[in-house]
Design a protein around this motif. Sequence first.
Motif, PDB file in Angstrom:
ATOM      1  N   ILE A  15      19.661   4.539  -0.014  1.00  0.00           N
ATOM      2  CA  ILE A  15      18.815   4.574   1.178  1.00  0.00           C
ATOM      3  C   ILE A  15      18.612   6.050   1.515  1.00  0.00           C
ATOM      4  O   ILE A  15      19.550   6.727   1.934  1.00  0.00           O
ATOM      5  CB  ILE A  15      19.471   3.825   2.357  1.00  0.00           C
ATOM      6  N   THR A  16      17.414   6.561   1.287  1.00  0.00           N
ATOM      7  CA  THR A  16      17.174   7.994   1.450  1.00  0.00           C
ATOM      8  C   THR A  16      16.774   8.368   2.870  1.00  0.00           C
ATOM      9  O   THR A  16      16.934   9.519   3.273  1.00  0.00           O
ATOM     10  CB  THR A  16      16.081   8.475   0.474  1.00  0.00           C
ATOM     11  N   ASP A  17      16.227   7.422   3.602  1.00  0.00           N
ATOM     12  CA  ASP A  17      15.806   7.674   4.983  1.00  0.00           C
ATOM     13  C   ASP A  17      16.135   6.450   5.813  1.00  0.00           C
ATOM     14  O   ASP A  17      15.951   5.318   5.351  1.00  0.00           O
ATOM     15  CB  ASP A  17      14.289   7.907   5.050  1.00  0.00           C
ATOM     16  N   PHE A  18      16.585   6.688   7.046  1.00  0.00           N
ATOM     17  CA  PHE A  18      16.860   5.591   7.975  1.00  0.00           C
ATOM     18  C   PHE A  18      16.709   6.162   9.372  1.00  0.00           C
ATOM     19  O   PHE A  18      17.547   6.932   9.832  1.00  0.00           O
ATOM     20  CB  PHE A  18      18.282   5.049   7.756  1.00  0.00           C
ATOM     21  N   TRP A  19      15.596   5.813  10.028  1.00  0.00           N
ATOM     22  CA  TRP A  19      15.256   6.435  11.307  1.00  0.00           C
ATOM     23  C   TRP A  19      14.837   5.385  12.329  1.00  0.00           C
ATOM     24  O   TRP A  19      13.906   4.623  12.074  1.00  0.00           O
ATOM     25  CB  TRP A  19      14.100   7.428  11.119  1.00  0.00           C
ATOM     26  N   ILE A  20      15.509   5.367  13.460  1.00  0.00           N
ATOM     27  CA  ILE A  20      15.101   4.538  14.589  1.00  0.00           C
ATOM     28  C   ILE A  20      14.708   5.498  15.708  1.00  0.00           C
ATOM     29  O   ILE A  20      15.473   6.409  16.045  1.00  0.00           O
ATOM     30  CB  ILE A  20      16.226   3.591  15.063  1.00  0.00           C
ATOM     31  N   ASP A  21      13.505   5.315  16.245  1.00  0.00           N
ATOM     32  CA  ASP A  21      13.031   6.166  17.334  1.00  0.00           C
ATOM     33  C   ASP A  21      14.079   6.161  18.450  1.00  0.00           C
ATOM     34  O   ASP A  21      14.559   5.095  18.840  1.00  0.00           O
ATOM     35  CB  ASP A  21      11.699   5.619  17.855  1.00  0.00           C
ATOM     36  N   THR A  55      24.339  -3.895  -6.706  1.00  0.00           N
ATOM     37  CA  THR A  55      25.462  -4.548  -6.027  1.00  0.00           C
ATOM     38  C   THR A  55      26.018  -3.738  -4.865  1.00  0.00           C
ATOM     39  O   THR A  55      26.894  -4.208  -4.153  1.00  0.00           O
ATOM     40  CB  THR A  55      26.607  -4.831  -7.027  1.00  0.00           C
ATOM     41  N   LYS A  56      25.528  -2.505  -4.696  1.00  0.00           N
ATOM     42  CA  LYS A  56      25.983  -1.710  -3.558  1.00  0.00           C
ATOM     43  C   LYS A  56      24.814  -0.907  -3.004  1.00  0.00           C
ATOM     44  O   LYS A  56      23.824  -0.678  -3.690  1.00  0.00           O
ATOM     45  CB  LYS A  56      27.146  -0.783  -3.929  1.00  0.00           C
ATOM     46  N   ALA A  57      24.961  -0.503  -1.747  1.00  0.00           N
ATOM     47  CA  ALA A  57      23.978   0.376  -1.105  1.00  0.00           C
ATOM     48  C   ALA A  57      24.692   1.664  -0.745  1.00  0.00           C
ATOM     49  O   ALA A  57      25.878   1.654  -0.408  1.00  0.00           O
ATOM     50  CB  ALA A  57      23.410  -0.284   0.147  1.00  0.00           C
ATOM     51  N   SER A  58      23.981   2.780  -0.819  1.00  0.00           N
ATOM     52  CA  SER A  58      24.600   4.063  -0.487  1.00  0.00           C
ATOM     53  C   SER A  58      23.601   4.950   0.251  1.00  0.00           C
ATOM     54  O   SER A  58      22.394   4.727   0.203  1.00  0.00           O
ATOM     55  CB  SER A  58      25.111   4.756  -1.753  1.00  0.00           C
ATOM     56  N   LEU A  59      24.147   5.946   0.942  1.00  0.00           N
ATOM     57  CA  LEU A  59      23.328   6.892   1.681  1.00  0.00           C
ATOM     58  C   LEU A  59      24.166   8.117   1.993  1.00  0.00           C
ATOM     59  O   LEU A  59      25.378   8.130   1.749  1.00  0.00           O
ATOM     60  CB  LEU A  59      22.819   6.255   2.985  1.00  0.00           C
ATOM     61  N   GLN A  60      23.517   9.136   2.536  1.00  0.00           N
ATOM     62  CA  GLN A  60      24.255  10.306   2.985  1.00  0.00           C
ATOM     63  C   GLN A  60      23.643  10.832   4.267  1.00  0.00           C
ATOM     64  O   GLN A  60      22.479  10.599   4.570  1.00  0.00           O
ATOM     65  CB  GLN A  60      24.326  11.386   1.913  1.00  0.00           C
ATOM     66  N   THR A  61      24.474  11.529   5.047  1.00  0.00           N
ATOM     67  CA  THR A  61      24.031  12.153   6.287  1.00  0.00           C
ATOM     68  C   THR A  61      24.904  13.370   6.538  1.00  0.00           C
ATOM     69  O   THR A  61      25.905  13.566   5.848  1.00  0.00           O
ATOM     70  CB  THR A  61      24.094  11.162   7.473  1.00  0.00           C
ATOM     71  N   HIS A  62      24.538  14.188   7.522  1.00  0.00           N
ATOM     72  CA  HIS A  62      25.405  15.325   7.803  1.00  0.00           C
ATOM     73  C   HIS A  62      26.645  14.821   8.527  1.00  0.00           C
ATOM     74  O   HIS A  62      26.608  13.847   9.280  1.00  0.00           O
ATOM     75  CB  HIS A  62      24.677  16.464   8.514  1.00  0.00           C
ATOM     76  N   ALA A  63      27.768  15.458   8.249  1.00  0.00           N
ATOM     77  CA  ALA A  63      29.065  14.983   8.721  1.00  0.00           C
ATOM     78  C   ALA A  63      29.184  14.966  10.245  1.00  0.00           C
ATOM     79  O   ALA A  63      29.966  14.196  10.791  1.00  0.00           O
ATOM     80  CB  ALA A  63      30.188  15.834   8.110  1.00  0.00           C
ATOM     81  N   LYS A  64      28.426  15.801  10.932  1.00  0.00           N
ATOM     82  CA  LYS A  64      28.497  15.832  12.399  1.00  0.00           C
ATOM     83  C   LYS A  64      27.574  14.806  13.059  1.00  0.00           C
ATOM     84  O   LYS A  64      27.494  14.755  14.276  1.00  0.00           O
ATOM     85  CB  LYS A  64      28.170  17.238  12.914  1.00  0.00           C
ATOM     86  N   HIS A 114      32.770   7.913   1.284  1.00  0.00           N
ATOM     87  CA  HIS A 114      33.349   8.073  -0.049  1.00  0.00           C
ATOM     88  C   HIS A 114      33.423   9.522  -0.503  1.00  0.00           C
ATOM     89  O   HIS A 114      34.134   9.818  -1.453  1.00  0.00           O
ATOM     90  CB  HIS A 114      32.579   7.240  -1.079  1.00  0.00           C
ATOM     91  N   TRP A 115      32.677  10.389   0.127  1.00  0.00           N
ATOM     92  CA  TRP A 115      32.775  11.799  -0.228  1.00  0.00           C
ATOM     93  C   TRP A 115      32.318  12.676   0.917  1.00  0.00           C
ATOM     94  O   TRP A 115      31.588  12.241   1.798  1.00  0.00           O
ATOM     95  CB  TRP A 115      32.025  12.129  -1.513  1.00  0.00           C
ATOM     96  N   LEU A 116      32.796  13.889   0.877  1.00  0.00           N
ATOM     97  CA  LEU A 116      32.415  14.928   1.838  1.00  0.00           C
ATOM     98  C   LEU A 116      32.114  16.165   1.020  1.00  0.00           C
ATOM     99  O   LEU A 116      32.864  16.514   0.108  1.00  0.00           O
ATOM    100  CB  LEU A 116      33.571  15.206   2.805  1.00  0.00           C
ATOM    101  N   SER A 138      28.188  17.375   4.558  1.00  0.00           N
ATOM    102  CA  SER A 138      27.499  16.095   4.404  1.00  0.00           C
ATOM    103  C   SER A 138      28.515  15.056   3.973  1.00  0.00           C
ATOM    104  O   SER A 138      29.497  15.382   3.294  1.00  0.00           O
ATOM    105  CB  SER A 138      26.412  16.176   3.330  1.00  0.00           C
ATOM    106  N   VAL A 139      28.267  13.808   4.355  1.00  0.00           N
ATOM    107  CA  VAL A 139      29.122  12.713   3.919  1.00  0.00           C
ATOM    108  C   VAL A 139      28.272  11.691   3.177  1.00  0.00           C
ATOM    109  O   VAL A 139      27.099  11.498   3.486  1.00  0.00           O
ATOM    110  CB  VAL A 139      29.848  12.009   5.095  1.00  0.00           C
ATOM    111  N   GLY A 140      28.897  11.069   2.188  1.00  0.00           N
ATOM    112  CA  GLY A 140      28.263   9.977   1.459  1.00  0.00           C
ATOM    113  C   GLY A 140      28.951   8.680   1.835  1.00  0.00           C
ATOM    114  O   GLY A 140      30.178   8.614   1.859  1.00  0.00           O
ATOM    115  N   LEU A 141      28.165   7.673   2.153  1.00  0.00           N
ATOM    116  CA  LEU A 141      28.698   6.370   2.527  1.00  0.00           C
ATOM    117  C   LEU A 141      28.140   5.312   1.591  1.00  0.00           C
ATOM    118  O   LEU A 141      27.023   5.457   1.078  1.00  0.00           O
ATOM    119  CB  LEU A 141      28.290   6.010   3.963  1.00  0.00           C
ATOM    120  N   SER A 142      28.909   4.257   1.383  1.00  0.00           N
ATOM    121  CA  SER A 142      28.395   3.147   0.594  1.00  0.00           C
ATOM    122  C   SER A 142      29.039   1.847   1.041  1.00  0.00           C
ATOM    123  O   SER A 142      30.062   1.848   1.727  1.00  0.00           O
ATOM    124  CB  SER A 142      28.607   3.375  -0.907  1.00  0.00           C
TER     125      SER A 142
END
Length: 171
Positions: free
Chosen positions: A79-85, A111-120, A136-138, A152-156
């Motif tokens: 998931i490269t973008d996820f934005w709610i106004d 079988t899995k979904a992943s994304l990343q965002t800034h850690a803060k 899963h990673w920083l 940045s953090v990676g989540l899945s």
Amino acid sequence: MPMITIRNARRDEAELLAAIGFRAWEKAMIPVGETKAMVEGARSAFLNFTRSGWLTISVIELNGQPAGWAAREELDENITDFWIDPDFQGQGLGAALLEEIEKEVLHQGFTKASLQTHAKNDEAVRFFEKHGYAVHWLTIAYNPKLDRDVQSVGLSKQLAAPVAPAYGQEF
């Protein structure tokens, strides 16, 4: 009763979607600190992406009004973008959109979904963790526009059991 609709983006709404993404990004960047150069770069990047990548975007509407969107640029599990106004946050739209994106990911055989965002971006990290994602990673990378390192953090999230290859198949 509010009516929530999730649909594919249309080419003619690139500017509207870019504005939604930009407002959500701006809110998320407050803890990191933004510069004028970053703001202009982000505004331009959102417009460029929504114009060129609209086929990869899913839009969520509340009572017929676009309120957010998500994208998977490569139509894979990422998931490269996820934005709610920001005006629509806290109304369950993010949860509904995420559920739909996860169904698409599964339907396409991942079988899995992943994304990343800034850690803060605590609000986003908490949101995704609440919906079953794990960090899963920083990583730390230098951001020249901020002139400092940014984490940045990676989540899945595992959506289904991985399919084991049949006997004799290669991995």
